[in-house]
Design an enzyme around this catalytic site. Structure first.
Site, short mmCIF file in Angstrom:
data_model
loop_
_atom_site.label_atom_id
_atom_site.label_comp_id
_atom_site.label_asym_id
_atom_site.label_seq_id
_atom_site.Cartn_x
_atom_site.Cartn_y
_atom_site.Cartn_z
N TYR A 39 0.83 -1.21 0.00
CA TYR A 39 0.00 0.00 0.00
C TYR A 39 0.86 1.26 0.00
O TYR A 39 0.38 2.35 -0.34
CB TYR A 39 -0.93 0.05 1.22
CG TYR A 39 -1.98 -1.02 1.28
CD1 TYR A 39 -2.20 -1.93 0.24
CD2 TYR A 39 -2.80 -1.13 2.42
CE1 TYR A 39 -3.17 -2.91 0.33
CE2 TYR A 39 -3.78 -2.10 2.51
CZ TYR A 39 -3.96 -2.99 1.47
OH TYR A 39 -4.92 -3.97 1.59
N HIS A 97 0.13 -11.64 1.78
CA HIS A 97 -0.85 -10.84 1.04
C HIS A 97 -1.44 -11.59 -0.14
O HIS A 97 -2.65 -11.61 -0.35
CB HIS A 97 -0.19 -9.53 0.57
CG HIS A 97 -1.17 -8.44 0.28
ND1 HIS A 97 -0.82 -7.11 0.28
CD2 HIS A 97 -2.49 -8.47 -0.02
CE1 HIS A 97 -1.87 -6.38 -0.01
NE2 HIS A 97 -2.89 -7.18 -0.20
#
Length: 267
Positions: A39, A97
């Site tokens: 992110y 992830h």
């Protein structure tokens, strides 16, 4: 240690926008924050948390290991870097992830490294994200189902992911729902809107409450303080069995997140 039912997501939020979102979220009552290495906002999330004055032991911080860092030699150093950015000595939950593209790093290798990170005290819980049944089976074989706190998956009234949910729950693995509002699209669904009107609630509250009632954790994001505060109320919204049945009928397997080269073969 349990995963909070309602947390604050930070996907796609950068720079001052994410600082403001986390600050506002903490001020209105959030105590769980979800971020990820990819992110590009861990440092800003850490700054907002530090500036808030909220004690660390009141917070539940989740981050996720990116695919570039899945090897045994890289995973722990990358997590240590994430923790520095987040200004904490440990996370509460660390997830893989996405699975390794092309199985370049085996599930056994990265789950073993993640379990070692937990053993070193770098995180209290570990888990996975975007794993199908086959990948969950491999992760269980590597570390045991008891070590896998959650599988964070795309899940909304339009994508209810029954097979993955059922397998995870049969193994005692918790489900975290992301994209619960489907980028806001489900808020325009007439059934959701009708149920919301009957409860004097917002469509977002209904969609989130639907997920929470099924035992999932949710991590919606918003840049608007009023929406952040409103979403929190989903935790106490009581949907009827009829409401739940009507939402169950909305499933249409509409997946919004399936990046080429990363996504597994979905169940």
């Amino acid at each position: 240690m349990s995963i909070p039912a309602l947390g604050l997501g930070t996907f796609r939020l950068k720079d001052q926008v994410v600082i403001d979102s986390v600050r506002n979220g903490l001020e209105v009552g959030y105590r769980a924050i979800d971020t990820a290495q990819i992110y590009g906002n861990e440092a800003e999330v850490g700054q907002a948390i530090a500036d808030s004055g909220v004690p660390r032991d009141e917070l539940f911080i989740t981050t996720k290991i990116w695919t570039d860092n899945l090897s045994r030699s890289k995973l722990i150093p990358s997590l240590q870097d994430s923790l520095k950015k987040l200004r904490t000595d440990h996370a509460d939950l660390v997830l893989i992830h996405w699975p390794s593209p092309g199985d370049a790093v085996s599930v056994a290798e990265f789950m073993g490294a993640l379990a070692e990170a937990k053993a070193q005290g770098l995180t209290k819980l570990i888990g996975v994200s975007n794993f199908n049944i086959n990948l969950m089976q491999q992760a269980i074989a590597a570390v045991g189902a008891h070590e896998i706190a959650t599988n964070q998956i795309e899940l909304s009234p339009w994508l209810q992911n029954h097979k993955v949910v059922q397998f995870a729950q049969d193994q005692g693995i918790h489900i975290t729902s992301y994209m619960t509002l489907a980028y806001g699209a489900v808020l325009k669904d007439p059934v959701i809107a009708e149920i919301a009107a009957s409860h004097n609630a917002t469509p977002a509250q209904v969609a989130l409450a639907w997920a929470i009632r099924q035992g999932y954790a949710v991590i919606p994001s918003s840049t608007k303080r009023e929406n952040l505060a409103g979403n929190l109320k989903a935790a106490t919204l009581k949907l009827s069995l009829d409401d739940m049945a009507r939402i169950a009928e909305l499933d249409r397997n509409e997946r919004l997140v399936s990046p080429d080269g990363l996504a597994p073969a979905w169940d």
